[in-house]
Design an enzyme around this catalytic site. Structure first.
Site, short mmCIF file in Angstrom:
data_model
loop_
_atom_site.label_atom_id
_atom_site.label_comp_id
_atom_site.label_asym_id
_atom_site.label_seq_id
_atom_site.Cartn_x
_atom_site.Cartn_y
_atom_site.Cartn_z
N ASP A 1 34.55 42.67 50.37
CA ASP A 1 35.87 42.08 50.09
C ASP A 1 36.93 42.58 51.07
O ASP A 1 38.06 42.10 51.06
CB ASP A 1 36.31 42.38 48.65
CG ASP A 1 36.28 43.86 48.32
OD1 ASP A 1 35.21 44.47 48.44
OD2 ASP A 1 37.34 44.42 47.97
N GLY B 1 49.16 46.44 40.14
CA GLY B 1 49.71 45.43 41.04
C GLY B 1 50.61 46.01 42.12
O GLY B 1 51.20 45.27 42.91
P1 AMP Z 1 40.74 47.80 47.87
O1 AMP Z 1 39.77 48.89 47.64
O2 AMP Z 1 42.14 48.26 48.13
O3 AMP Z 1 40.27 46.83 48.90
O4 AMP Z 1 40.85 46.98 46.49
C1 AMP Z 1 39.75 46.46 45.80
C2 AMP Z 1 40.22 45.55 44.71
O5 AMP Z 1 41.07 46.26 43.81
C3 AMP Z 1 41.02 44.34 45.17
O6 AMP Z 1 40.71 43.30 44.28
C4 AMP Z 1 42.44 44.81 45.00
O7 AMP Z 1 43.34 43.74 44.83
C5 AMP Z 1 42.33 45.62 43.74
N1 AMP Z 1 43.38 46.65 43.63
C6 AMP Z 1 43.49 47.81 44.33
N2 AMP Z 1 44.56 48.50 43.94
C7 AMP Z 1 45.17 47.78 42.98
C8 AMP Z 1 46.34 47.95 42.16
N3 AMP Z 1 47.10 49.03 42.27
N4 AMP Z 1 46.64 46.98 41.28
C9 AMP Z 1 45.88 45.89 41.16
N5 AMP Z 1 44.78 45.66 41.87
C10 AMP Z 1 44.43 46.58 42.77
MG MG Z 2 40.68 45.21 49.63
#
Ligand code: AMP
Ligand code: MG
Length: 495
Positions: free
Chosen positions: A261, A135
């Protein structure tokens, strides 16, 4: 009674007027929750320009209560924090449910000009969608997102923005132990293609319709009266996405993680991860160290955007009806993107109109730059300075093959003569190619200082990147060539 007073005192009031239209969509779309406090927060950076857009007072941040509020430790009066659910395709594969794993939507505030702007924390703790994550967001990636989103805005490229970053020495485990940060992001909406995919793949037609109606009514009202509103929405998003990709390609921006996403339904640049403004021009450049196959290489971005639009079209199919209608909404991308890119590149050359001649000259120049790995931003800025009257040497000295660049310069003169009534325009060229962009090595330097609690370079970069089309003599090195070590910087998905 005492309890109520106590709680009121603990709430921080920015004096903003709030609305919560996303939350009115219903519980299927989100989970209400509170941000999680971080230990001993401190300010890292603030964007005065964003604060002004929100109508905040000059000293909005000057209290312990404000610091606590913007690090997630104290509730913001009027906010209704929630994490939204979405799904998506990651690296071309259906990834199922994702959602705001570390983002929390606070609600919309009304700006002085009447616009509604959503505020969102990123890195403010666990949500039901955190999956294996913690998070949190680390300081380095938060500084990168803060600076780059504000820089993109100043470049005139549609993007989410950022109000501020707070930090904490609270440890966060990535490849090494780092520290936590919270970015306060802003956008008219943070809805992604993945929100639509979530309800479509999950076979929730009612929610899909509610979401589509919401997006149409709020952001694409012109689609409401079309014969097929969902198809009209797809066409409108296609058009905005084509324009965004033309902006990215023309400025030399690599996003790095164009998963569905990470695609905004409003055509905004969203979710700054391993992004990069290219240094030496290489169409095959891959900025994301985790992208081993080069799916999101610079030259593939326009096709990937189309692939993502196709996924959005599939998600909207239950509302659109006939697949042919979805395809018809997507089809214009194939003409729109190149036309928009031609227009942007013609402007960089110094011509108000794209033509066969500008297309051909841009092709020649890019081929030469790819061969010599000429610095993309420096070349175009120097070209603009030449168009605005400086001697051709500023351009020529960037190349080993003087014959080749001379042929380009000659072609430019011939084009200017041939275009007749529409000669070239130096100020258009200068307004189309920035003197400075947020290169990786600049972000790295600012981050290294920030890790020592020196946030001065973050703030200075914010100032300079806020006026990217002006010359900044006092920051000439920042506008100059990247140092040798820049090419060994590796930025991965880890953030
Ligand atoms: P991203 O690649 O940053 O777009 O993230 C892809 C997914 O992973 C999204 O659902 C983000 O909210 C989740 N996510 C990425 N990093 C974290 C983290 N440190 N804690 C929780 N969820 C994460
Ligand atoms: Mg993202």
């Amino acid at each position: 009674m005492h309890d109520v007073l106590q709680r009121e005192r603990e709430i921080f009031d920015l004096g903003l007027t709030w609305r919560h239209r996303f939350s009115e969509l219903g519980p299927a779309f989100y989970t209400p929750l509170s941000p999680m406090a971080v230990r001993d927060p401190y300010w890292v950076a603030r964007s005065q320009s964003m604060a002004r857009e929100l109508g905040l007072e000059e000293d909005w941040w000057r209290s312990q209560a404000a610091l606590e509020a913007f690090s997630g430790s104290r509730p913001l009066a009027g906010s209704m924090p929630l994490a939204t659910v979405y799904s998506g395709h990651q690296f071309g594969v259906w990834a199922g449910q994702l959602g705001d794993g570390r983002a929390i939507l606070l609600g919309e505030v009304e700006a002085p000009d009447g616009r509604s702007i959503e505020l969102q924390f990123k890195g403010s703790g666990l949500t039901p969608y955190s999956r294996m994550g913690d998070g949190r967001a680390v300081l380095r990636s938060s500084i990168r997102e803060f600076l780059c989103s504000e820089a993109m805005h100043a470049l005139g490229i549609p993007t989410t923005r950022a109000l501020c970053v707070t930090g904490s020495d609270q440890p966060v485990r990535r490849e090494t132990i780092e520290t936590a940060a919270v970015v306060t992001r802003t956008a008219p909406s943070f809805i992604r293609f993945g929100h639509f995919e979530h309800f479509s793949h999950g076979k929730h037609p009612d929610e899909l319709r509610v979401l589509t109606d919401y997006v149409i009514d709020r952001f694409y009202p012109e689609c409401r009266h079309a014969a097929n509103p969902a198809a009209a929405l797809l066409a409108a998003v296609t058009s905005r996405t084509a324009s965004l990709l033309a902006d990215w390609q023309a400025i030399g921006f690599c996003h790095g993680v164009m998963n569905t996403d990470n695609m905004s339904i409003l055509g905004l640049t969203i979710d700054y991860g391993p992004f990069q403004f290219m240094d030496g021009f290489d169409p095959n450049h891959i900025c994301n160290h985790s992208d081993t196959s080069g799916r999101y290489a610079y030259k593939r971005q326009p096709q990937v955007a189309y692939w993502n639009l196709f996924a959005l079209g599939q998600a909207l199919l239950p509302l659109i009806g006939e697949p042919e209608d979805a395809m018809a909404a997507l089809e214009p991308y194939k003409a729109l993107f190149p036309a928009e890119l031609d227009q942007r590149m013609a402007a960089k050359l110094g011509f108000a109109q794209a033509s066969e001649g500008t297309r051909s000259l841009v092709g020649e120049i890019l081929a030469l730059m790819a061969t010599e790995r000429t610095d993309y931003s420096i070349f175009w800025r120097r070209w603009a300075r030449h168009v605005a009257g400086e001697p051709a040497d500023v351009v020529r000295e960037l190349f080993l093959d003087h014959g080749a660049i001379d042929r380009c310069l000659l072609q430019f003169r011939e084009l200017a003569t041939y275009e007749g009534r529409h000669p070239y325009d130096g100020s258009l060229a200068l307004a189309s190619s920035p003197s400075i962009v947020l290169r990786n090595h600049l972000a790295e330097q600012a981050i290294a200082l920030a890790n020592q609690k020196d946030f001065s370079m973050v703030q200075q970069l914010l100032q300079v990147l806020g006026k990217p089309f002006e010359e900044h003599a006092e920051y000439a090195t920042w506008a100059g060539f990247p140092p040798d070590w820049a090419s060994s910087i590796q930025i991965s998905c880890s953030s």
